[in-house]
Design a protein around this motif. Structure first.
Motif, mmCIF file in Angstrom:
data_model
loop_
_atom_site.group_PDB
_atom_site.id
_atom_site.type_symbol
_atom_site.label_atom_id
_atom_site.label_comp_id
_atom_site.label_asym_id
_atom_site.label_seq_id
_atom_site.Cartn_x
_atom_site.Cartn_y
_atom_site.Cartn_z
ATOM 1 N N ASP A 218 53.767 27.108 82.933
ATOM 2 C CA ASP A 218 55.129 27.503 83.303
ATOM 3 C C ASP A 218 55.199 28.915 83.858
ATOM 4 O OD1 ASP A 218 54.699 28.980 80.995
ATOM 5 O OD2 ASP A 218 56.508 28.268 79.974
ATOM 6 N N GLY A 219 54.043 29.579 83.994
ATOM 7 C CA GLY A 219 54.016 30.928 84.536
ATOM 8 C C GLY A 219 54.389 31.990 83.524
ATOM 9 N N ILE A 220 54.549 31.605 82.265
ATOM 10 C CA ILE A 220 54.836 32.541 81.178
ATOM 11 C C ILE A 220 53.636 32.517 80.243
ATOM 12 C CG2 ILE A 220 56.340 33.086 79.227
ATOM 13 C CD1 ILE A 220 58.609 31.667 80.783
ATOM 14 N N TYR A 221 53.096 33.690 79.982
ATOM 15 C CA TYR A 221 51.901 33.828 79.154
ATOM 16 C C TYR A 221 52.326 34.260 77.758
ATOM 17 C CZ TYR A 221 49.870 33.630 83.731
ATOM 18 O OH TYR A 221 49.531 33.226 84.987
ATOM 19 N N THR A 222 51.997 33.451 76.752
ATOM 20 C CA THR A 222 52.450 33.744 75.398
ATOM 21 C C THR A 222 51.284 34.058 74.474
ATOM 22 O OG1 THR A 222 52.333 31.471 74.569
ATOM 23 C CG2 THR A 222 54.369 32.127 75.734
ATOM 24 N N CYS A 223 51.600 34.709 73.380
ATOM 25 C CA CYS A 223 50.584 35.012 72.369
ATOM 26 C C CYS A 223 49.993 33.727 71.807
ATOM 27 C CB CYS A 223 51.184 35.851 71.250
ATOM 28 S SG CYS A 223 51.720 37.482 71.781
ATOM 29 N N LYS B 6 42.155 38.380 68.039
ATOM 30 C CA LYS B 6 42.093 39.531 68.948
ATOM 31 C C LYS B 6 43.346 39.520 69.816
ATOM 32 C CE LYS B 6 38.348 41.825 68.293
ATOM 33 N NZ LYS B 6 38.476 43.108 67.652
ATOM 34 N N PRO B 7 44.069 40.614 69.863
ATOM 35 C CA PRO B 7 45.272 40.628 70.707
ATOM 36 C C PRO B 7 44.908 40.566 72.184
ATOM 37 C CG PRO B 7 44.902 42.787 69.724
ATOM 38 C CD PRO B 7 43.864 41.871 69.159
ATOM 39 N N SER B 8 45.808 40.052 72.928
ATOM 40 C CA SER B 8 45.643 39.957 74.366
ATOM 41 C C SER B 8 46.004 41.297 75.002
ATOM 42 C CB SER B 8 46.564 38.860 74.912
ATOM 43 O OG SER B 8 46.706 38.989 76.294
ATOM 44 N N GLU B 9 45.035 41.937 75.627
ATOM 45 C CA GLU B 9 45.300 43.203 76.307
ATOM 46 C C GLU B 9 46.324 43.008 77.425
ATOM 47 O OE1 GLU B 9 44.181 46.336 75.688
ATOM 48 O OE2 GLU B 9 43.145 45.626 73.897
ATOM 49 N N PHE B 10 46.270 41.857 78.065
ATOM 50 C CA PHE B 10 47.218 41.556 79.127
ATOM 51 C C PHE B 10 48.648 41.528 78.581
ATOM 52 C CE2 PHE B 10 49.729 38.219 81.180
ATOM 53 C CZ PHE B 10 49.885 38.783 82.428
ATOM 54 N N ILE B 11 48.852 40.836 77.477
ATOM 55 C CA ILE B 11 50.193 40.776 76.883
ATOM 56 C C ILE B 11 50.621 42.156 76.406
ATOM 57 C CG2 ILE B 11 51.565 39.862 74.970
ATOM 58 C CD1 ILE B 11 50.150 37.177 75.407
ATOM 59 N N LEU B 12 49.716 42.880 75.785
ATOM 60 C CA LEU B 12 50.058 44.233 75.339
ATOM 61 C C LEU B 12 50.492 45.117 76.510
ATOM 62 C CD1 LEU B 12 47.237 44.892 72.734
ATOM 63 C CD2 LEU B 12 49.669 44.529 72.268
ATOM 64 N N GLN B 13 49.873 44.932 77.651
ATOM 65 C CA GLN B 13 50.185 45.761 78.814
ATOM 66 C C GLN B 13 51.496 45.366 79.489
ATOM 67 O OE1 GLN B 13 47.182 45.771 81.869
ATOM 68 N NE2 GLN B 13 48.395 47.044 83.229
ATOM 69 N N PHE B 14 51.753 44.085 79.616
ATOM 70 C CA PHE B 14 52.876 43.642 80.440
ATOM 71 C C PHE B 14 54.106 43.153 79.674
ATOM 72 C CE2 PHE B 14 49.355 43.391 83.431
ATOM 73 C CZ PHE B 14 49.898 44.032 84.525
ATOM 74 N N ASP B 15 53.989 42.917 78.396
ATOM 75 C CA ASP B 15 55.118 42.411 77.613
ATOM 76 C C ASP B 15 56.091 43.554 77.347
ATOM 77 O OD1 ASP B 15 56.844 41.006 75.976
ATOM 78 O OD2 ASP B 15 55.496 41.023 74.249
ATOM 79 N N CYS C 141 56.248 38.851 72.835
ATOM 80 C CA CYS C 141 54.992 38.086 72.863
ATOM 81 C C CYS C 141 54.989 37.039 73.971
ATOM 82 C CB CYS C 141 54.703 37.439 71.506
ATOM 83 S SG CYS C 141 53.257 38.138 70.715
ATOM 84 N N ARG C 142 55.690 37.344 75.055
ATOM 85 C CA ARG C 142 55.758 36.488 76.241
ATOM 86 C C ARG C 142 55.760 37.386 77.463
ATOM 87 N NH1 ARG C 142 58.822 31.712 76.422
ATOM 88 N NH2 ARG C 142 60.112 32.693 77.995
#
Length: 143
Positions: A39-44, A105-114, A119-120
């Motif tokens: 859906d183009g949304i990246y979730t934890c 392990k946390p997602s660096e991508f989510i940490l950067q862009f959320d 958490c989305r």
């Protein structure tokens, strides 16, 4: 099939003390494979599910942990993990990586862009340069 999962990652990054870590980001080729519902949304939760599948694939002897002989399977999963360091995932440095050590392990991508901390990561949050910095305390949150 795992290589396609790893294509949703970007190049590894790391530090000398902990070794190379895997940094994740959506692919630029449109095959956003860790976006499970596409859906183009990246979730934890999607990130954790992706890591869980990768762990299961790598745990060849099904003993619930990865040892150094199984870790090359992680590295072969795709370019994002090619330089991944065993020690980065082995948080307690006991010579094995538990499912929890790997999957949590946390997602660096989510940490950067959320940007709103839900958490989305939406397409709107990914637009333009990410100039908003999360406070250091945000990096320690569990997903």
């Amino acid at each position: 099939m795992v290589a396609s999962y790893a294509s949703a990652q970007s190049a590894p990054a790391g530090d000398a003390a902990r070794g190379t870590r895997s940094r994740d980001a959506p692919s630029t080729n449109g095959l956003d494979t860790w976006d499970a519902n596409h859906d183009g949304i990246y979730t934890c939760e999607e990130w954790k599910s992706y890591l869980d599948r990768l762990f299961t694939l790598a745990d060849r002897n099904r003993d619930g942990h990865l040892d150094p002989s199984e870790f090359p399977i992680i590295r072969r999963a795709g370019t994002a993990f090619a330089d991944a360091d065993f020690g980065y995932f082995d948080e307690n440095q006991d010579g094995k990586i538990t499912r929890s050590e790997f999957v949590d392990k946390p997602s660096e991508f989510i940490l950067q862009f959320d940007k709103n901390g839900d958490c989305r990561v939406t397409q709107d949050e990914m637009k333009g340069p990410s100039t908003d910095q999360k406070p250091p305390s945000g990096r320690g949150r569990k997903f």
